[in-house]
Design a protein around this motif. Structure first.
Motif, short mmCIF file in Angstrom:
data_model
loop_
_atom_site.label_atom_id
_atom_site.label_comp_id
_atom_site.label_asym_id
_atom_site.label_seq_id
_atom_site.Cartn_x
_atom_site.Cartn_y
_atom_site.Cartn_z
N SER A 1 0.84 -1.19 0.00
CA SER A 1 0.00 0.00 0.00
C SER A 1 0.88 1.23 0.00
N GLY A 2 0.26 2.36 -0.37
CA GLY A 2 0.97 3.62 -0.34
C GLY A 2 1.73 3.98 -1.60
N PHE A 3 1.61 3.16 -2.64
CA PHE A 3 2.25 3.47 -3.92
C PHE A 3 1.48 2.74 -5.02
N THR A 4 1.78 3.10 -6.26
CA THR A 4 1.11 2.45 -7.39
C THR A 4 1.78 1.11 -7.67
N PHE A 5 1.13 0.06 -7.20
CA PHE A 5 1.71 -1.28 -7.21
C PHE A 5 2.12 -1.74 -8.60
N SER A 6 1.37 -1.35 -9.61
CA SER A 6 1.63 -1.83 -10.97
C SER A 6 2.79 -1.14 -11.65
N THR A 7 3.39 -0.16 -10.99
CA THR A 7 4.46 0.62 -11.61
C THR A 7 5.85 0.06 -11.34
N TYR A 8 5.98 -0.75 -10.30
CA TYR A 8 7.31 -1.14 -9.85
C TYR A 8 7.51 -2.65 -9.84
N ALA A 9 8.76 -3.03 -10.12
CA ALA A 9 9.13 -4.42 -9.89
C ALA A 9 9.11 -4.68 -8.38
N MET A 10 8.94 -5.94 -8.03
CA MET A 10 8.91 -6.36 -6.64
C MET A 10 9.80 -7.58 -6.47
N SER A 11 10.37 -7.73 -5.30
CA SER A 11 11.30 -8.85 -5.06
C SER A 11 11.03 -9.51 -3.71
N SER B 1 13.74 -13.97 -5.58
CA SER B 1 12.92 -13.92 -6.79
C SER B 1 12.47 -12.49 -7.01
N GLY B 2 12.18 -12.17 -8.27
CA GLY B 2 11.68 -10.85 -8.60
C GLY B 2 10.71 -10.93 -9.75
N ILE B 3 9.82 -9.95 -9.81
CA ILE B 3 8.82 -9.91 -10.86
C ILE B 3 8.71 -8.48 -11.37
N HIS B 4 8.76 -8.32 -12.68
CA HIS B 4 8.68 -7.00 -13.28
C HIS B 4 7.30 -6.37 -13.02
N SER B 5 7.20 -5.09 -13.24
CA SER B 5 5.97 -4.36 -12.94
C SER B 5 4.76 -4.95 -13.66
N GLY B 6 4.95 -5.37 -14.90
CA GLY B 6 3.85 -5.91 -15.68
C GLY B 6 3.56 -7.37 -15.42
N GLY B 7 4.44 -8.01 -14.67
CA GLY B 7 4.23 -9.42 -14.33
C GLY B 7 4.69 -10.40 -15.38
N GLY B 8 5.13 -9.90 -16.54
CA GLY B 8 5.49 -10.80 -17.62
C GLY B 8 6.87 -11.42 -17.50
N ILE B 9 7.72 -10.83 -16.70
CA ILE B 9 9.08 -11.36 -16.52
C ILE B 9 9.28 -11.64 -15.04
N ILE B 10 9.60 -12.90 -14.74
CA ILE B 10 9.83 -13.34 -13.37
C ILE B 10 11.17 -14.06 -13.35
N SER B 11 11.97 -13.79 -12.35
CA SER B 11 13.30 -14.39 -12.27
C SER B 11 13.49 -15.02 -10.89
N ALA C 1 10.23 -6.77 -0.89
CA ALA C 1 10.87 -5.48 -1.12
C ALA C 1 10.34 -4.83 -2.38
N LYS C 2 10.18 -3.54 -2.32
CA LYS C 2 9.77 -2.77 -3.49
C LYS C 2 11.03 -2.33 -4.23
N ASN C 3 11.09 -2.63 -5.50
CA ASN C 3 12.23 -2.19 -6.30
C ASN C 3 12.05 -0.73 -6.74
N VAL C 4 13.15 -0.10 -7.06
CA VAL C 4 13.12 1.32 -7.44
C VAL C 4 12.58 1.50 -8.87
N TYR C 5 12.85 0.52 -9.71
CA TYR C 5 12.44 0.62 -11.11
C TYR C 5 11.43 -0.46 -11.49
N TYR D 1 15.87 -5.59 -10.53
CA TYR D 1 15.78 -6.10 -9.17
C TYR D 1 16.96 -5.66 -8.31
N TYR D 2 17.83 -4.81 -8.82
CA TYR D 2 19.08 -4.52 -8.12
C TYR D 2 18.95 -3.47 -7.03
#
Length: 121
Positions: free
Chosen positions: A25-35, A49-59, A97-101, A105-106
């Motif tokens: 909460s407190g930010f636009t969840f769909s804008t940021y990668a998450m780890s 593990s990490g997932i891009h903002s759009g959910g299409g790339i997961i590592s 963790a919320k990623n900056v971009y 995921y760095y």
């Protein structure tokens, strides 16, 4: 105010499963990668593990590849980590963790409080 609240940890036997959740909460969840990042007793932080903002790339880290599945629900602003075939070496505190971009995921700027996962017979 950005908040990340993990849940779902616990004690499980080797070979068992757990699903971790992270309510954001407190930010636009769909804008940021998450780890997901973990810290085993006496060790440093390990990116899991990490997932891009759009959910299409997961590592995944090699240590969990094929056993863990990361996903996100945009309607619920929630990040998940499904953990199967758990091993004693998966014992750790798991952090969301919320990623900056949106696609990296760095770098992180916010962390949850962590949830303990213990794998033991």
């Amino acid at each position: 105010e950005v908040q990340l609240v993990e849940s779902g940890g616990g004690l499980v036997q080797p070979g068992g499963s757990l699903r971790l959740s992270c309510a954001a909460s407190g930010f636009t969840f769909s804008t940021y990668a998450m780890s997901w990042v973990r810290q085993a007793p006496g060790k440093g932080l390990e990116w899991v593990s990490g997932i891009h903002s759009g959910g299409g790339i997961i590592s995944y880290a090699d240590s969990v590849k094929g056993r863990f599945t990361c996903s996100r629900d945009y309607a619920k602003n929630t990040l998940y980590l499904q953990m199967n075939s758990l091993k004693p070496e998966d014992t750790a505190v798991y952090y969301c963790a919320k990623n900056v971009y949106s696609d990296s995921y760095y770098e992180y700027d916010y962390w949850g409080q962590g949830t303990q996962v213990t794998v033991s017979s």
